[in-house]
Design a protein around this motif. Sequence first.
Motif, PDB file in Angstrom:
ATOM      1  N   PHE A  42       0.836  -1.200   0.000  1.00 46.81           N
ATOM      2  CA  PHE A  42       0.000   0.000   0.000  1.00 46.81           C
ATOM      3  C   PHE A  42       0.873   1.253   0.000  1.00 46.81           C
ATOM      4  O   PHE A  42       0.592   2.222  -0.719  1.00 46.81           O
ATOM      5  N   THR A  92       2.385   1.838  -3.464  1.00 48.61           N
ATOM      6  CA  THR A  92       1.382   2.360  -4.393  1.00 48.61           C
ATOM      7  C   THR A  92       1.118   3.840  -4.129  1.00 48.61           C
ATOM      8  O   THR A  92       1.023   4.650  -5.065  1.00 48.61           O
ATOM      9  N   ALA A  93       1.024   4.196  -2.854  1.00 45.96           N
ATOM     10  CA  ALA A  93       0.803   5.603  -2.497  1.00 45.96           C
ATOM     11  C   ALA A  93       1.969   6.481  -2.934  1.00 45.96           C
ATOM     12  O   ALA A  93       1.779   7.625  -3.384  1.00 45.96           O
ATOM     13  N   LYS A  94       3.182   5.960  -2.826  1.00 43.13           N
ATOM     14  CA  LYS A  94       4.372   6.723  -3.230  1.00 43.13           C
ATOM     15  C   LYS A  94       4.368   6.982  -4.734  1.00 43.13           C
ATOM     16  O   LYS A  94       4.663   8.095  -5.191  1.00 43.13           O
ATOM     17  N   ALA A 113       1.737   7.047  -6.669  1.00 41.83           N
ATOM     18  CA  ALA A 113       0.655   7.997  -6.948  1.00 41.83           C
ATOM     19  C   ALA A 113       1.080   9.418  -6.632  1.00 41.83           C
ATOM     20  O   ALA A 113       0.831  10.343  -7.423  1.00 41.83           O
ATOM     21  N   ALA A 114       1.722   9.604  -5.495  1.00 37.71           N
ATOM     22  CA  ALA A 114       2.103  10.955  -5.069  1.00 37.71           C
ATOM     23  C   ALA A 114       3.062  11.603  -6.061  1.00 37.71           C
ATOM     24  O   ALA A 114       2.904  12.781  -6.409  1.00 37.71           O
ATOM     25  N   GLN A 137      -4.514  11.501  -7.041  1.00 35.67           N
ATOM     26  CA  GLN A 137      -5.153  11.662  -5.740  1.00 35.67           C
ATOM     27  C   GLN A 137      -5.817  10.401  -5.217  1.00 35.67           C
ATOM     28  O   GLN A 137      -6.043  10.279  -4.005  1.00 35.67           O
ATOM     29  N   LEU A 166      -6.507   6.256  -4.565  1.00 35.33           N
ATOM     30  CA  LEU A 166      -5.832   4.983  -4.321  1.00 35.33           C
ATOM     31  C   LEU A 166      -6.875   3.922  -4.023  1.00 35.33           C
ATOM     32  O   LEU A 166      -7.561   3.978  -3.000  1.00 35.33           O
ATOM     33  N   GLY A 212      -3.597   5.729   3.157  1.00 40.22           N
ATOM     34  CA  GLY A 212      -4.054   6.667   2.138  1.00 40.22           C
ATOM     35  C   GLY A 212      -5.108   6.198   1.176  1.00 40.22           C
ATOM     36  O   GLY A 212      -5.466   6.936   0.252  1.00 40.22           O
ATOM     37  N   ALA A 213      -5.651   5.000   1.353  1.00 40.92           N
ATOM     38  CA  ALA A 213      -6.675   4.517   0.416  1.00 40.92           C
ATOM     39  C   ALA A 213      -7.853   5.476   0.342  1.00 40.92           C
ATOM     40  O   ALA A 213      -8.341   5.957   1.361  1.00 40.92           O
ATOM     41  N   THR A 214      -8.284   5.742  -0.873  1.00 40.64           N
ATOM     42  CA  THR A 214      -9.505   6.526  -1.082  1.00 40.64           C
ATOM     43  C   THR A 214     -10.672   5.645  -1.490  1.00 40.64           C
ATOM     44  O   THR A 214     -11.827   6.065  -1.428  1.00 40.64           O
TER      45      THR A 214
END
Length: 229
Positions: free
Chosen positions: A185, A188-190, A192-193, A198, A200, A215-217
């Motif tokens: 996770f 993946t967030a890294k 995306a950033a 925005q 996830l 950070g999951a949306t």
Amino acid sequence: MTEENAAPVTGDSPNALAAVEAEIARACKDARRDRASVTLIAVSKTFAADAIIPVIGAGQRVFGENRVQEAKGKWPALTSVYPDIALHLIGPLQSNKAKEAVALFDAIHSVDRPSICQALAKEIESQNKHPQLFVQINTGEEPQKAGIAPGEADDFLASCRDTYGLTISGLMCIPPVDEPPAAHFALTAKIAARNGLQNLSMGMSADYATAIMLGATHVRVGSAIFGHR
């Protein structure tokens, strides 16, 4: 961890939905996030309308399906009655199903290769319909699993935008079943950033609270709501 074998399962779907909602609220509070920042996708794959309707009746409006043909067979009748339903394709997409996928789904979580990009771009233009698009990242680089390798993600995202004219909303991942999900996770967030994304899509029945902390949306929860298939 897949939705099929994830745990726990609480049985009665409306009550199970309430329990999942409460856990999402707790996870958001712990992460100092607004509950509204997380979309719960109730994964209804393999379940018929009679199992889905009570969950709709309990207030759920976002649902996930793995296969275009299955969704096409059961959702048009439901959405005619419940027009505010949002459908998310969370399983693999074949190029020859892109036309149906764009017509039916409000979001597609499994963009993962140039042929899909080309097919989606064609159908988005033809139908003038713009589903939310997520690129799937194969964080464990598992050969049997779909998705872009992390090291190729930046270039692929650039080609989605520059070559195919696609607007990518975010990233999706499914961590390896035999590894702790947090590192996947976080990776993946890294990605995306650094690409200015925005959204996830990460976390399923057994690990969505962890995903929210990282950070999951969008969380994809099946068996914890519907029970085992």
